[in-house]
Design an enzyme around this catalytic site. Structure first.
Site, mmCIF file in Angstrom:
data_model
loop_
_atom_site.group_PDB
_atom_site.id
_atom_site.type_symbol
_atom_site.label_atom_id
_atom_site.label_comp_id
_atom_site.label_asym_id
_atom_site.label_seq_id
_atom_site.Cartn_x
_atom_site.Cartn_y
_atom_site.Cartn_z
ATOM 1 N N ASP B 348 0.829 -1.215 0.000
ATOM 2 C CA ASP B 348 0.000 0.000 0.000
ATOM 3 C C ASP B 348 0.861 1.262 0.000
ATOM 4 O O ASP B 348 2.019 1.230 0.396
ATOM 5 C CB ASP B 348 -0.892 0.023 1.239
ATOM 6 C CG ASP B 348 -0.070 -0.031 2.516
ATOM 7 O OD1 ASP B 348 0.796 -0.934 2.616
ATOM 8 O OD2 ASP B 348 -0.251 0.830 3.386
ATOM 9 N N GLU B 349 0.252 2.331 -0.473
ATOM 10 C CA GLU B 349 0.791 3.687 -0.333
ATOM 11 C C GLU B 349 2.263 3.824 -0.736
ATOM 12 O O GLU B 349 3.088 4.286 0.039
ATOM 13 C CB GLU B 349 0.639 4.166 1.111
ATOM 14 C CG GLU B 349 -0.802 4.248 1.578
ATOM 15 C CD GLU B 349 -0.910 4.817 2.979
ATOM 16 O OE1 GLU B 349 -1.683 5.775 3.175
ATOM 17 O OE2 GLU B 349 -0.224 4.301 3.879
ATOM 18 N N VAL B 350 2.581 3.413 -1.935
ATOM 19 C CA VAL B 350 3.954 3.558 -2.402
ATOM 20 C C VAL B 350 4.105 4.904 -3.104
ATOM 21 O O VAL B 350 3.394 5.194 -4.068
ATOM 22 C CB VAL B 350 4.335 2.419 -3.377
ATOM 23 C CG1 VAL B 350 5.790 2.561 -3.807
ATOM 24 C CG2 VAL B 350 4.095 1.072 -2.723
#
Lengths: 553, 553
Positions: B348-350
């Protein structure tokens, strides 16, 4: 999932700014230097800034002295009016020894500094008020001077000495080897406001005595000095009255397990006294009294549907002489059980619909010439109650509602401001009338929000209202209120701490020196870890850790 | 100061309505009767409705049987595949004896029913899976029949039996004399969803093992069956790897006090197993890995400012073969330490800015023909990690982001939905692609609000999205997430309980039977008191009390 956090982001940004100001030609403002100090704290260097709430004036130096629990002593100065045997200070010395040497009981005395260099904290006070109770005029000013082998703590009263001992305990730190140190330090300190309270509500949920005692301990760590005990209300009446035992036997959640006996109350008062904390009980009326009615027939007003009683009851019945006889007896007892000169009489949120429905009340209104003006009836009632307690030589605190509908109350009555909207206008209005006020409105911390909501308590400016200097002097303090709708012993402490400590600094410290949440953040984080280390379930402010995490379950 | 509370007001109003429907000619609807039942519960009569989460089908009767701790036995049925010596059930029998007879240890055995009438709970299971671990296919169905002197508990697996024992323990109650009773009851029960998880985050704050074990106990009381251990993240890396010890010695908040040793992890897994709880670890990458970089040089991508490294680091470096060699070794270890067939890979959330700044990454993009399409690089990385764990015979769970940018992942991968906005559309999209999903988005209970915010978790309708029955079957369950920004051992339990229990009923029980918060309110209040009685610091829902309040401090 990462949260944006203004405080953290701001201080990171600030750090960069400071480093740049140092690399650059060097025009560093005072703010830069303060931020540098912050970074040093963040890096773990110990400075007196670690004291929470921030003292009024502090000078510290990097010169540090080792402390060895085997050769550490508290003592009384030769000139001290208080001598060995002084209950308040003897007890404080013992408590603070264990608070300072946290790992003492576990026996692992640091070996590195075992060449018994003695260190003595010498306490001197001007008045021998060792066996008295703290009161509204008690000075809490103290002067602390830490030098080689000795700390001198001077204060006018034992209460000031207790505050100074708390500051001293926060000056002591351990290095990586577990050795204890204190730095050369000079502190001259006193509270900004003399009334710094915490309200606990033991009616909406019952709080075991142990939870209250623990709260008093934590209050002292943040230098709070008033425990406002909202002891009874609509849901339950846990106070066991010796005069009217039915009030708790019928009005408490349980007549045996959910009550405060006379000895419970004495235990709370004496524990609070040793910390220099006043205990002010609130017996709120005429509203918020549903639980009173269960044990005291005819006390509450029967509500009518048309011409017949509906079976429900309203506020205290203000038209019966028996009401005032009951209140006189009750407050006579309460006044003797609670030594403080203040007593809280409530007077908030009185609904008129039941009074209006009751023919006897309406008849009384006519007789008194109140017409349809029910605030006049309410004023009549509160005036009678205030007179009862005045006759008992008590100063009354009442919620702002009493002033709002009735400006003619004894001049020494203290108004308690709780309504969130427009509290600044209320401060102006009430102080303009020459009345003293305690501000609670911006500190209703039972209201929680996701994130760092301690900012809300911290950024309050209690004197930022339009009024003369004389008016501002009438603001005697503030109070952090933890109402009990959603709070009992399971979650009380994490909701109170360290959120209440943010309000504590606002009430004790200089507002100019403590105006920034970004500057406060690392200090409050450190203080929160100190609370955890002392066994208080103080919740975290944000991502991070304490050297000693809470180990309970 | 009194709070308006919809649930309470509603049920008061309902009570009146019901009484009126009974007084009136009598056309009482089914709703009326249910409300009557509610009132009965409120009045303290014991009915099987007291079980939380609500079983699928229940028939109960007023006929009650006394239970005497001196003559109460758990045993194995003659037909049971599991026999004495079955670790899961032997342990469960002992635990539930103490959970049922709460005051047993304190020794005050109720005298009133001491004429040893024996009562036996006879447990029979079809499969001897006593020494196995619960898995995604484990049946939790059970049938419980309580009659005079005997309760028969039948289940396919020991895990179903453990759920049935929990239900039985909640059927037992004490009268005013302290005597124990259970009513004649028939229960046929099974979970609506097979994946009912709780996420704990041990990176943003370290949670002592005792706090995790306590959470597992409370999970079992609410019939949760998956502990999603978000064990590492940016702030700290507490997992002590035997292959890469530097990860925790350099990446944990403290290399000795803030880590999970191999034996800590084994302790958590075996404690969870005895409760029928799966432990799924999450090693989130390529983002959320700042703490990994401290102990593993060259793992993270060096960020550049212009043509020179800035000194900061971004996500895992996806262009170095060494990265995949490291991940292969790490996940080989993790796969053997954690027996569950699932492993959570994050994803997630890269953020792409650091990758974009790095010349080696840009060169790799060209070589691979990704052009400027960084999601392609992210997909390339996640695909490699998923392949590593597939080779280890693990099923991967990844956050929804992985699907959002890359729809071609192994069909058996489970997508974890966490984004609050538009999660229903996401459910449609992902299940339409034939992928299985776990829903967490509406259950981020680290987000708190003032008042009865358990309503938010309770009113979720996990299958209320546009899709075929086949698509709905792909929703294998849900997860209550307690992210750690503001939570550690000081406030974890009161924030989790009973708020998470609201989600537990949504995931276990029939949605039609449990659609009203007003009906759930008194049941959840009772269940919360049961949790407190069992030593869980479950916070109150609203004004009121428990017979046994939390006594800790």
């Amino acid at each position: 999932m990462v949260q944006f956090d203004s405080a953290v982001v701001a201080s990171q940004w600030s750090s960069m700014e400071v480093i740049m100001c140092m690399l650059s030609s060097g025009r560093c403002t005072r703010a830069h230097l303060y931020l540098l100090l912050l970074i040093i704290i963040a890096l773990g260097f110990h400075t007196v800034e670690g004291i929470w709430p921030l003292p009024q004036t502090v000078t510290t130096s990097p010169e540090r002295y080792p402390l060895n629990s085997q050769a550490f002593y508290f003592g009384y100065g030769r000139q001290s009016a208080a001598k060995p045997g002084c209950s308040v200070l003897d007890a404080a010395f013992k408590r603070y020894f264990f608070l300072i040497f946290q790992d003492y009981t576990s026996g692992n005395v640091p070996l590195r500094f075992n060449q018994n260099k003695p260190f003595t904290v010498e306490v001197s006070v001007d008045h021998d008020d060792c066996e008295s109770y703290p009161n509204e005029d008690s000075s809490e000013r103290y002067n602390l001077s830490v030098s080689a082998g000795k700390a001198s703590l001077n204060a006018g009263t034992v209460w000031g000495a207790v505050r100074g001992l708390e500051s001293f305990s926060q000056l002591v730190y351990q290095d990586e080897y577990g050795s204890y140190f204190v730095n050369k330090t000079e502190i001259d300190d006193f509270p900004r406001f003399k009334f710094r309270g915490i309200l606990l509500d033991t009616s909406r949920h019952y709080l075991p005595v142990t939870a209250i005692l623990k709260t008093l301990d934590a209050m002292a760590y943040s230098k709070f000095n008033v425990f406002h005990w909202h002891i009874v209300d609509d849901p339950s009446f846990p106070y066991q009255s010796s005069t009217f035992p039915d009030l708790s036997s019928k009005g408490a959640f349980h007549p045996m397990t959910h009550i405060y006996t006379q000895s419970d109350v004495r235990r709370v008062i004496s524990h609070a006294r040793l910390w220099g904390i006043r205990v002010i009980p609130e017996f709120d009326s005429p509203g918020h009294t549903q639980s009173w009615g269960k044990g005291q027939p005819d006390l509450l007003t029967p509500c009518y549907r048309g011409s017949t009683p509906s079976g429900t009851f309203g506020p205290v019945n203000p038209v019966l002489p028996s009401t005032y006889q009951f209140m006189t007896k009750l407050f006579k007892e309460v006044s003797s059980v609670f030594p403080d000169s203040y007593i809280h009489l409530g007077g908030d949120e009185v609904g008129f619909s039941c009074w209006k429905s009751n023919p006897d009340v309406r008849a009384f209104m006519q007789k008194m010439g109140f017409g349809g003006n029910f605030p006049k009836l309410e004023a009549f009632y509160m005036e009678s109650i205030v007179n009862i307690t005045s006759a008992l030589n008590k100063t009354s605190i009442v919620w702002q509602d009493v002033f709002d509908y009735h400006e003619k109350i004894p001049k020494d009555t203290v108004l308690h401001i709780w309504k969130g909207t427009g509290y600044k206008a209320e401060l102006s209005r009430i102080t303009k009338a020459g009345m003293r006020v305690v501000l609670a409105a911006p500190w209703y911390i039972n209201h929680i929000a996701y994130g760092q909501d301690w900012h809300n308590s911290y950024t309050v400016q209690p004197l930022n209202f339009s009024g003369t200097d004389e008016q501002k002097k009438l603001v005697i303090g503030g109070e952090v209120a933890m109402w009990g709708e959603y709070v009992d012993a399971t979650n009380l402490h994490p909701r109170l701490w360290p959120r209440a400590s943010a309000g504590a600094e606002r009430l004790w410290s200089d507002e100019q020196q403590t105006s920034s949440v970004d500057k406060a953040f690392p200090r409050l984080q450190d203080f929160r870890c100190l609370l955890v280390r002392r066994g208080i379930r103080a919740e975290p402010l944000f991502v991070g850790h304490c050297k000693h995490e809470y180990q309970g379950i």
